[in-house]
Design a protein around this motif. Structure first.
Motif, PDB file in Angstrom:
ATOM      1  N   TRP A 171     -12.216   8.932 -17.722  1.00 53.26           N
ATOM      2  CA  TRP A 171     -11.560   9.333 -16.476  1.00 53.26           C
ATOM      3  C   TRP A 171     -12.543   9.864 -15.447  1.00 53.26           C
ATOM      4  O   TRP A 171     -12.365   9.673 -14.252  1.00 53.26           O
ATOM      5  CB  TRP A 171     -10.507  10.405 -16.755  1.00 53.26           C
ATOM      6  CG  TRP A 171      -9.340   9.891 -17.528  1.00 53.26           C
ATOM      7  CD1 TRP A 171      -9.026  10.204 -18.810  1.00 53.26           C
ATOM      8  CD2 TRP A 171      -8.349   8.959 -17.095  1.00 53.26           C
ATOM      9  NE1 TRP A 171      -7.896   9.540 -19.197  1.00 53.26           N
ATOM     10  CE2 TRP A 171      -7.458   8.769 -18.165  1.00 53.26           C
ATOM     11  CE3 TRP A 171      -8.122   8.274 -15.899  1.00 53.26           C
ATOM     12  CZ2 TRP A 171      -6.365   7.926 -18.082  1.00 53.26           C
ATOM     13  CZ3 TRP A 171      -7.030   7.431 -15.820  1.00 53.26           C
ATOM     14  CH2 TRP A 171      -6.167   7.265 -16.900  1.00 53.26           C
ATOM     15  N   LEU A 181     -16.536   2.459 -11.401  1.00 54.14           N
ATOM     16  CA  LEU A 181     -15.948   1.127 -11.238  1.00 54.14           C
ATOM     17  C   LEU A 181     -15.223   1.002  -9.900  1.00 54.14           C
ATOM     18  O   LEU A 181     -15.225  -0.077  -9.301  1.00 54.14           O
ATOM     19  CB  LEU A 181     -15.004   0.822 -12.397  1.00 54.14           C
ATOM     20  CG  LEU A 181     -15.742   0.422 -13.671  1.00 54.14           C
ATOM     21  CD1 LEU A 181     -14.795   0.329 -14.836  1.00 54.14           C
ATOM     22  CD2 LEU A 181     -16.459  -0.892 -13.495  1.00 54.14           C
ATOM     23  N   PHE A 182     -14.611   2.093  -9.420  1.00 57.89           N
ATOM     24  CA  PHE A 182     -13.987   2.032  -8.093  1.00 57.89           C
ATOM     25  C   PHE A 182     -15.032   1.647  -7.050  1.00 57.89           C
ATOM     26  O   PHE A 182     -14.829   0.741  -6.243  1.00 57.89           O
ATOM     27  CB  PHE A 182     -13.388   3.401  -7.719  1.00 57.89           C
ATOM     28  CG  PHE A 182     -12.115   3.716  -8.445  1.00 57.89           C
ATOM     29  CD1 PHE A 182     -11.309   2.708  -8.928  1.00 57.89           C
ATOM     30  CD2 PHE A 182     -11.713   5.031  -8.653  1.00 57.89           C
ATOM     31  CE1 PHE A 182     -10.134   2.983  -9.596  1.00 57.89           C
ATOM     32  CE2 PHE A 182     -10.543   5.316  -9.324  1.00 57.89           C
ATOM     33  CZ  PHE A 182      -9.754   4.292  -9.797  1.00 57.89           C
ATOM     34  N   ILE A 183     -16.174   2.353  -7.087  1.00 51.74           N
ATOM     35  CA  ILE A 183     -17.240   2.046  -6.125  1.00 51.74           C
ATOM     36  C   ILE A 183     -17.719   0.616  -6.314  1.00 51.74           C
ATOM     37  O   ILE A 183     -17.921  -0.140  -5.358  1.00 51.74           O
ATOM     38  CB  ILE A 183     -18.395   3.050  -6.292  1.00 51.74           C
ATOM     39  CG1 ILE A 183     -17.878   4.476  -6.078  1.00 51.74           C
ATOM     40  CG2 ILE A 183     -19.517   2.745  -5.322  1.00 51.74           C
ATOM     41  CD1 ILE A 183     -18.890   5.542  -6.376  1.00 51.74           C
ATOM     42  N   HIS A 184     -17.857   0.227  -7.587  1.00 44.39           N
ATOM     43  CA  HIS A 184     -18.330  -1.112  -7.911  1.00 44.39           C
ATOM     44  C   HIS A 184     -17.412  -2.177  -7.310  1.00 44.39           C
ATOM     45  O   HIS A 184     -17.877  -3.131  -6.689  1.00 44.39           O
ATOM     46  CB  HIS A 184     -18.398  -1.238  -9.436  1.00 44.39           C
ATOM     47  CG  HIS A 184     -18.703  -2.608  -9.921  1.00 44.39           C
ATOM     48  ND1 HIS A 184     -19.968  -3.118  -9.912  1.00 44.39           N
ATOM     49  CD2 HIS A 184     -17.913  -3.581 -10.414  1.00 44.39           C
ATOM     50  CE1 HIS A 184     -19.942  -4.341 -10.389  1.00 44.39           C
ATOM     51  NE2 HIS A 184     -18.714  -4.648 -10.704  1.00 44.39           N
ATOM     52  N   ILE A 185     -16.084  -1.971  -7.485  1.00 42.86           N
ATOM     53  CA  ILE A 185     -15.120  -2.951  -6.981  1.00 42.86           C
ATOM     54  C   ILE A 185     -15.226  -3.040  -5.450  1.00 42.86           C
ATOM     55  O   ILE A 185     -15.212  -4.128  -4.874  1.00 42.86           O
ATOM     56  CB  ILE A 185     -13.690  -2.542  -7.386  1.00 42.86           C
ATOM     57  CG1 ILE A 185     -13.501  -2.685  -8.887  1.00 42.86           C
ATOM     58  CG2 ILE A 185     -12.659  -3.376  -6.653  1.00 42.86           C
ATOM     59  CD1 ILE A 185     -13.539  -4.080  -9.363  1.00 42.86           C
ATOM     60  N   LEU A 186     -15.351  -1.880  -4.810  1.00 39.86           N
ATOM     61  CA  LEU A 186     -15.476  -1.870  -3.352  1.00 39.86           C
ATOM     62  C   LEU A 186     -16.680  -2.689  -2.910  1.00 39.86           C
ATOM     63  O   LEU A 186     -16.580  -3.537  -2.023  1.00 39.86           O
ATOM     64  CB  LEU A 186     -15.649  -0.431  -2.880  1.00 39.86           C
ATOM     65  CG  LEU A 186     -14.411   0.221  -2.274  1.00 39.86           C
ATOM     66  CD1 LEU A 186     -14.634   1.690  -2.089  1.00 39.86           C
ATOM     67  CD2 LEU A 186     -14.117  -0.448  -0.945  1.00 39.86           C
ATOM     68  N   LEU A 225     -14.428   5.307 -14.553  1.00 42.24           N
ATOM     69  CA  LEU A 225     -13.468   4.848 -13.546  1.00 42.24           C
ATOM     70  C   LEU A 225     -14.019   5.010 -12.134  1.00 42.24           C
ATOM     71  O   LEU A 225     -13.917   4.101 -11.322  1.00 42.24           O
ATOM     72  CB  LEU A 225     -12.169   5.628 -13.692  1.00 42.24           C
ATOM     73  CG  LEU A 225     -11.063   4.900 -14.450  1.00 42.24           C
ATOM     74  CD1 LEU A 225      -9.821   5.745 -14.466  1.00 42.24           C
ATOM     75  CD2 LEU A 225     -10.761   3.560 -13.826  1.00 42.24           C
ATOM     76  N   GLU A 226     -14.630   6.170 -11.851  1.00 43.04           N
ATOM     77  CA  GLU A 226     -15.166   6.399 -10.506  1.00 43.04           C
ATOM     78  C   GLU A 226     -16.236   5.368 -10.169  1.00 43.04           C
ATOM     79  O   GLU A 226     -16.238   4.773  -9.094  1.00 43.04           O
ATOM     80  CB  GLU A 226     -15.757   7.806 -10.395  1.00 43.04           C
ATOM     81  CG  GLU A 226     -14.756   8.882 -10.136  1.00 43.04           C
ATOM     82  CD  GLU A 226     -14.042   9.287 -11.402  1.00 43.04           C
ATOM     83  OE1 GLU A 226     -14.286   8.662 -12.450  1.00 43.04           O
ATOM     84  OE2 GLU A 226     -13.227  10.222 -11.336  1.00 43.04           O
ATOM     85  N   GLU A 260       0.833  -1.205   0.000  1.00 45.06           N
ATOM     86  CA  GLU A 260       0.000   0.000   0.000  1.00 45.06           C
ATOM     87  C   GLU A 260       0.866   1.253   0.000  1.00 45.06           C
ATOM     88  O   GLU A 260       0.551   2.244  -0.652  1.00 45.06           O
ATOM     89  CB  GLU A 260      -0.922   0.007   1.220  1.00 45.06           C
ATOM     90  CG  GLU A 260      -1.945  -1.113   1.219  1.00 45.06           C
ATOM     91  CD  GLU A 260      -2.958  -0.968   0.113  1.00 45.06           C
ATOM     92  OE1 GLU A 260      -3.248   0.175  -0.281  1.00 45.06           O
ATOM     93  OE2 GLU A 260      -3.449  -1.987  -0.383  1.00 45.06           O
ATOM     94  N   PHE A 310     -10.468  -2.908 -14.618  1.00 37.97           N
ATOM     95  CA  PHE A 310     -11.319  -2.826 -13.432  1.00 37.97           C
ATOM     96  C   PHE A 310     -12.637  -3.553 -13.641  1.00 37.97           C
ATOM     97  O   PHE A 310     -13.169  -4.158 -12.717  1.00 37.97           O
ATOM     98  CB  PHE A 310     -11.564  -1.373 -13.051  1.00 37.97           C
ATOM     99  CG  PHE A 310     -10.588  -0.879 -12.053  1.00 37.97           C
ATOM    100  CD1 PHE A 310     -10.760  -1.180 -10.717  1.00 37.97           C
ATOM    101  CD2 PHE A 310      -9.476  -0.170 -12.441  1.00 37.97           C
ATOM    102  CE1 PHE A 310      -9.842  -0.752  -9.777  1.00 37.97           C
ATOM    103  CE2 PHE A 310      -8.553   0.261 -11.514  1.00 37.97           C
ATOM    104  CZ  PHE A 310      -8.732  -0.030 -10.183  1.00 37.97           C
TER     105      PHE A 310
END
Lengths: 168, 424
Positions: B333, B340-345, B337-338, A143, B187
């Motif tokens: 961008w 997908l970040f939430i999605h991955i979390l 991407l944003e 990290e 992602f």
């Protein structure tokens, strides 16, 4: 590395890697140099495959072929007049000396080291082992490296970004 | 020839090939012979299938788009214009392949050759049916992402080597797109890998079959993002801004003619099939279809799904207008991407809850599906509202580089106007 297949593959890939790496240094045209650099990277990926390092091989293609060389191409394209001619350099002689010294050191070390020979067994997955190591034992360095890279990137952007061009 | 007896069992092509390989093994000889033969069978079969599908889809695409755009489409060569692809291929073969005098000749030649490699190599890891894949790599998903990024390098090389400003613009756009959408693609597939717990494509299909679900039911956002990202990566309209006939002649292949152009044309279809195959494998259950695979051969199910997904690409091409480059970049961008970040979390949290609590899949998976669908719709609507309607000053602007080059555009007095459409 006892069977003929691996040995032939090793020598072919080594020739590809070193040959195109040499051509990268000698060739004049920058774009051609990057293309040859890509072949060199692919050769290294092949060498990883002969060592049963599946994850590292694929990541080598992903990062070096897919990302690093693309960034190099992008940089060359945005540099005026640099693209067509990789002209004379003042550092030729020191460069050759340094490269020779490095090659000498590496060969000396590899010849001198008492290598632990691994028994030839079945193929073992490395992806899950790497994943567990990164997110379990070494999670803090992992990290931290990510944060460090982010900071470096932000710093680079700040350095090259002139004042007042953010908004129109 | 005893192996011929099993050839008639068409439900499982792998069966027939297996019998043939056993026969070869029984003949004796070194170990590597059956290995090489099986590889050759796979390669020849995939190539033949690709060529036939491509010829068929050139005709289908032109007819379907003609119909969508209220035209007739090709109908002169053969019945219903069926022989048109063959006539096209002959024409491309016979035309002169011109090489620009100031072109970088080795690279000019390398471009069309290189563009075939990713489109073909991806098929090595695709499971066409149970046990019907050339190499079921344990890092299959990563391999797919890594190989498809080579596509843009081939496009860049051909555009650069042409020594033509339109071609160079096209290749510059291709590289910019690659950098923007590579992350989105990775992602989108990461969510799938987290759920299935494996990067082996065969395992992901088996996972979907085991829990009687298709991945897109669980992760709709990932499917949409992946479809968009891969349409960018393989240069399909409406994301084909590196080709963009309406702006930069023909983009990276402006200078190519004859069979060299034909290579680009063919590779576009091959890459399209490759991407559709990945979508089918990862999101649509591969060669399984809720028990139907017991009655119908798996490869037939796989191919039908693949053609349906490819039809989706034709459909979008026929109906959506081409996007502007700054719109596409901003979309990657600032939007995908944003989300997908939430999605991955969320996906990671779900898997953690599932595995820690040891709940039965029948209970958990429908709940996850509902959560993810709601989340996907809410995120898309919410983020789009936030980025677009509420804040006009946040809308996609011209790229900074375009401004510095002195591109002129309409700017309404006293406003934030940025685009030629006078958006503000």
């Amino acid at each position: 590395m006892e069977d003929t297949g691996s040995i032939v593959a090793f020598w072919l890939l080594a020739a590809l890697t070193l040959g195109s790496a040499l051509a990268v240094v000698l060739i004049r045209d920058l774009i051609r140099a990057v293309v040859l650099l890509i072949t060199s990277f692919l050769g290294v990926a092949g060498l990883y495959i002969t060592l049963s390092a599946d994850f590292v091989a694929v990541v080598q293609v992903l990062i070096y072929v897919g990302a690093i060389s693309v960034l190099m191409l992008f940089a060359i394209m945005l540099t005026p007049r640099a693209g067509r001619n990789n002209a004379e350099t003042f550092f030729r002689i020191p460069g050759i000396l340094l490269a020779g010294l490095m090659a000498f050191t590496i060969s000396l070390v590899s010849l001198d080291t008492d290598w632990a020979v691994v028994e030839r067994g079945g193929f073992e997955e490395t992806a899950s082992a790497i994943g567990e190591a990164l997110l379990d034992k070494y999670v803090l360095p992992f990290e931290l490296a990510a944060v460090l890279l982010l900071v470096a990137m932000l710093g680079a952007i700040l350095l090259v970004h002139p004042e007042g061009t953010d908004e129109e | 020839m005893p192996f011929l007896a099993k050839w008639y069992d068409l439900r499982d092509l792998g069966n027939a090939v297996g019998a043939f390989l056993d026969w070869i093994r029984d003949l004796g000889g070194p170990d590597w012979i059956p290995y090489v033969v099986s590889g050759l069978i796979g390669i020849v079969a995939i190539l033949l299938w690709l060529l036939v599908s491509q010829l068929a889809f050139i005709w289908i695409e032109r007819r379907v788009i003609g119909r969508m755009q209220a035209r007739i489409g090709p109908n002169r060569v053969g019945p219903w214009g069926l022989l048109q692809p063959i006539a096209d291929a002959l024409k491309l073969l016979l035309k002169e392949a011109i090489t620009n005098r100031y072109a970088d000749k080795p690279l000019f030649w390398l471009g069309p050759v290189l563009i075939f490699i990713p489109a073909l190599v991806v098929f090595a890891v695709i499971p066409f049916g149970e046990g019907m894949s050339l190499a079921d790599l344990n890092v299959g998903v990563l391999f797919v992402i890594a190989i498809t990024s080579i596509n843009s390098i081939a496009i860049f090389i051909s555009g650069w080597a042409s020594n033509n400003k339109f071609a160079l613009l096209g290749s510059m756009r291709a590289i910019a797109m690659l950098i923007s959408y590579e992350l989105v693609q990775a992602f989108a597939l990461l969510g799938v890998v987290i759920f299935a717990g494996s990067m082996r494509l065969g395992d992901i299909v088996a996972w979907q079959s085991e829990f009687n679900t298709w991945m897109f039911l669980l992760q709709p956002l990932a499917l949409v993002a992946f479809l968009i990202a891969s349409a960018v990566e393989i240069n399909r309209s409406p994301m084909d801004i590196s080709e963009a006939e309406s702006e930069i002649v023909a983009g990276y292949h402006t200078e190519y003619s004859g069979i060299k152009f034909g290579f680009f044309y063919a590779a576009e279809y091959f890459a399209g099939f490759a991407v559709s195959a990945i979508v089918v494998t990862l999101f649509l259950g591969g060669w399984t279809a809720f028990g139907l695979e017991r009655w119908v051969p798996g490869w037939l199910i796989f191919l039908s799904k693949l053609y349906l997904v490819f039809f989706l690409f034709i459909w979008t091409r026929g109906t959506l207008p081409r996007l502007r480059i700054d719109q596409l970049m901003a979309f990657s961008w600032k939007f995908l991407l944003e989300l997908l970040f939430i999605h991955i979390l969320v996906v990671g949290a779900e898997v953690l809850i599932w595995h820690e609590g040891d709940y039965p899949a029948v209970v958990v998976l429908p709940i996850f599906a509902v959560i993810n669908w709601t989340l996907a719709v809410a995120l898309v609507v919410g983020w789009a509202t936030f980025m677009g309607h509420l804040r006009p000053e946040r809308r996609a602007k011209r790229a900074v580089l375009t401004q510095e080059l002195g591109a002129t555009y309409f700017r309404p007095a006293g406003g934030h106007g940025t685009g030629p459409m006078g958006e503000a």
